[in-house]
Design an enzyme around this catalytic site. Structure first.
Site, PDB file in Angstrom:
ATOM      1  N   THR A   1       0.831  -1.201   0.000  1.00  0.00           N
ATOM      2  CA  THR A   1       0.000   0.000   0.000  1.00  0.00           C
ATOM      3  C   THR A   1       0.866   1.253   0.000  1.00  0.00           C
ATOM      4  O   THR A   1       2.097   1.178  -0.136  1.00  0.00           O
ATOM      5  CB  THR A   1      -1.015  -0.054   1.180  1.00  0.00           C
ATOM      6  OG1 THR A   1      -1.944   1.009   1.030  1.00  0.00           O
ATOM      7  CG2 THR A   1      -0.331   0.060   2.538  1.00  0.00           C
TER       8      THR A   1
ATOM      9  N   LYS B   1       3.612   1.285  -3.790  1.00  0.00           N
ATOM     10  CA  LYS B   1       3.070   0.489  -4.903  1.00  0.00           C
ATOM     11  C   LYS B   1       3.889   0.593  -6.192  1.00  0.00           C
ATOM     12  O   LYS B   1       3.953  -0.368  -6.964  1.00  0.00           O
ATOM     13  CB  LYS B   1       1.628   0.937  -5.208  1.00  0.00           C
ATOM     14  CG  LYS B   1       0.626   0.492  -4.165  1.00  0.00           C
ATOM     15  CD  LYS B   1      -0.765   0.975  -4.503  1.00  0.00           C
ATOM     16  CE  LYS B   1      -1.737   0.579  -3.393  1.00  0.00           C
ATOM     17  NZ  LYS B   1      -3.092   1.061  -3.626  1.00  0.00           N
TER      18      LYS B   1
HETATM   19  P1  ATR Z   1      -0.833   5.839  -3.603  1.00  0.00           P
HETATM   20  O1  ATR Z   1       0.093   4.696  -3.859  1.00  0.00           O
HETATM   21  O2  ATR Z   1      -1.911   5.481  -2.596  1.00  0.00           O
HETATM   22  O3  ATR Z   1      -1.409   6.432  -4.840  1.00  0.00           O
HETATM   23  P2  ATR Z   1       1.193   7.837  -3.478  1.00  0.00           P
HETATM   24  O4  ATR Z   1       1.853   7.142  -4.601  1.00  0.00           O
HETATM   25  O5  ATR Z   1       2.016   8.276  -2.316  1.00  0.00           O
HETATM   26  O6  ATR Z   1       0.043   6.953  -2.869  1.00  0.00           O
HETATM   27  O7  ATR Z   1       0.395   9.098  -4.080  1.00  0.00           O
HETATM   28  C1  ATR Z   1      -0.182  10.070  -3.283  1.00  0.00           C
HETATM   29  C2  ATR Z   1      -0.901  11.110  -4.157  1.00  0.00           C
HETATM   30  O8  ATR Z   1      -1.495  12.084  -3.297  1.00  0.00           O
HETATM   31  C3  ATR Z   1       0.009  11.874  -5.093  1.00  0.00           C
HETATM   32  O9  ATR Z   1      -0.713  12.212  -6.247  1.00  0.00           O
HETATM   33  C4  ATR Z   1       0.343  13.118  -4.271  1.00  0.00           C
HETATM   34  O10 ATR Z   1       0.717  14.272  -5.010  1.00  0.00           O
HETATM   35  P3  ATR Z   1       2.260  14.491  -5.473  1.00  0.00           P
HETATM   36  O11 ATR Z   1       2.472  13.599  -6.643  1.00  0.00           O
HETATM   37  O12 ATR Z   1       2.329  15.930  -5.791  1.00  0.00           O
HETATM   38  O13 ATR Z   1       3.086  14.109  -4.281  1.00  0.00           O
HETATM   39  C5  ATR Z   1      -0.983  13.374  -3.622  1.00  0.00           C
HETATM   40  N1  ATR Z   1      -0.852  14.141  -2.383  1.00  0.00           N
HETATM   41  C6  ATR Z   1      -0.358  13.676  -1.214  1.00  0.00           C
HETATM   42  N2  ATR Z   1      -0.417  14.641  -0.263  1.00  0.00           N
HETATM   43  C7  ATR Z   1      -0.948  15.742  -0.870  1.00  0.00           C
HETATM   44  C8  ATR Z   1      -1.288  17.065  -0.425  1.00  0.00           C
HETATM   45  N3  ATR Z   1      -1.076  17.441   0.842  1.00  0.00           N
HETATM   46  N4  ATR Z   1      -1.837  17.915  -1.314  1.00  0.00           N
HETATM   47  C9  ATR Z   1      -2.054  17.535  -2.592  1.00  0.00           C
HETATM   48  N5  ATR Z   1      -1.777  16.309  -3.064  1.00  0.00           N
HETATM   49  C10 ATR Z   1      -1.230  15.412  -2.228  1.00  0.00           C
END
Ligand code: ATR
Length: 272
Positions: free
Chosen positions: A62, A66
Site C-alpha cells: 500500500t 506500490k
Molecule cells: P498511492 O500509492 O496510494 O497512490 P502515493 O503514490 O504516495 O500513494 O500518491 C499520493 C498522491 O497524493 C500523489 O498524487 C500526491 O501528489 P504528489 O504527486 O504531488 O506528491 C498526492 N498528495 C499527497 N499529499 C498531498 C497534499 N497534501 N496535497 C495535494 N496532493 C497530495
C-alpha cells in the site's frame, strides 16, 4: 501458521485490510494470519527479501510503495507491468510475482455504483500508485475524456503518456469540473487541512455542478470529508474507498489461495 501481510509506511497501522482478511481466514484457513509491516522506503528491497526469507504466504502493498516495489519483485503480471504498480505479491516457488488487483477492485466499485463510464467525462485527482489503477480501469471502460490533475504536474504527464488520459494542472480543474460526470480523488487528501495546492478545486465545493453524478474518494475512515460535502451540495452520490478495499482484497485472496469468496464476506468485517 501461514502468515500474510500488508507493507506500507507508518500509516499502515490504520489499514482495515487485517480486519477483513483475518475474518475470511478465520472462517476458511484458521491457521493463517494477516499482519501489517511499516517499512521505510530505504528498506523496501530488504523487506521484499524478508517475504522470501520468512516464507510469507502472500502480501499486499500500500501507500507509498506500490510503484517502487515494481523494481524489487522477480516478475510482474501483465496488468502490473502495464500500469507500473503492484498491490499484491504472490510467491511462486522461489520467486515473487507482483500483481495489481486495484484495477479489478475499481471496476467492481463502478459496477456496484451502477455507474456507466462509457462516454462519460471524468476528473481524477492524483498521480500516484492508486491513480494508475483507476486511470487504467477508466480508459479500459471506454470513458470519453479522462482528465488527470495532480499537485506535481509532471507526474500527470508521465502517467497519461503511459496510460492515456488528458493531463491538466490543478489550477485548471475548475475549467473542466462543470463537464465532469465522475470525480475520483486518488490523493491522500480528504480535508482542507491536509491539502496543499488543492485549495482551488476545494474552493468550488459549493458550486452547482450540473453533470456531476458521482464522487469517489478512495480514502476511507475519515471523520470529515470534503468530497462527500461536495457531492451532497451538488446532489451527486458519494462513495468512499471501503468497497474498493474489499473488492481488491477479495481478488488478492483469490490469487493467494485459488479460492473465490463472496464479496459479502469481505464487506461484512468492514461494516458494509
Ligand atoms: P498511492 O500509492 O496510494 O497512490 P502515493 O503514490 O504516495 O500513494 O500518491 C499520493 C498522491 O497524493 C500523489 O498524487 C500526491 O501528489 P504528489 O504527486 O504531488 O506528491 C498526492 N498528495 C499527497 N499529499 C498531498 C497534499 N497534501 N496535497 C495535494 N496532493 C497530495
Amino acid at each position: 501458521m501461514r502468515v500474510y501481510c500488508v507493507i506500507g509506511d507508518n500509516r499502515v497501522v490504520n489499514s482495515q485490510s487485517p480486519r477483513m482478511h483475518n475474518s475470511v481466514f478465520a472462517e476458511r484457513f484458521p491457521d493463517s494470519k494477516y499482519v501489517t509491516f511499516s517499512v521505510d522506503q530505504r528498506n523496501l528491497r530488504q523487506a521484499v527479501n524478508g517475504i522470501k526469507a520468512f516464507g510469507i504466504a502472500g502480501a499486499n502493498v500500500t501507500v507509498p510503495h506500490k510503484e517502487a516495489i515494481v523494481h524489487f519483485v522477480d516478475g510482474l503480471s501483465s496488468e502490473a507491468e502495464t500500469i507500473g504498480a503492484v498491490n499484491t505479491i504472490v510467491p511462486d516457488g522461489d520467486t515473487l510475482i507482483g500483481h495489481n488487483t486495484d484495477v479489478g477492485g475499481f471496476n467492481d466499485l463502478l459496477e456496484f455504483a451502477n455507474f456507466c463510464s462509457e462516454g462519460s467525462n471524468i476528473l481524477i485527482l492524483g498521480a500516484g500508485g492508486a491513480t494508475r489503477a483507476v486511470l487504467s480501469s477508466l480508459i479500459g471502460r471506454g470513458s470519453y475524456k479522462v482528465f488527470v490533475a495532480n499537485r506535481t504536474y509532471e507526474k500527470c504527464l508521465v502517467l497519461t503518456q503511459k496510460l492515456g488520459g488528458i493531463p491538466i494542472s490543478l489550477e485548471h480543474t475548475s475549467d473542466v469540473l462543470h463537464d465532469v460526470d465522475l470525480l475520483v480523488n486518488t490523493t491522500n487528501v480528504s480535508s482542507f487541512q491536509e491539502a496543499s495546492g488543492m485549495t482551488g478545486i476545494m474552493g468550488i465545493v459549493t458550486d452547482r455542478l450540473r453533470r456531476l453524478k458521482l464522487i469517489i474518494d478512495i480514502n476511507y475512515g475519515r471523520d470529515t470529508n470534503i468530497w462527500s460535502d461536495m457531492a451532497a451540495l451538488n446532489k451527486a452520490r458519494f462513495l468512499d474507498g471501503l468497497y474498493m478495499l474489499a473488492a481488491q482484497g477479495r481478488r488478492s485472496y483469490e490469487l493467494w489461495t485459488g479460492q473465490t469468496v463472496p464479496i459479502d464476506d469481505y464487506l461484512r468485517p468492514l461494516g458494509l
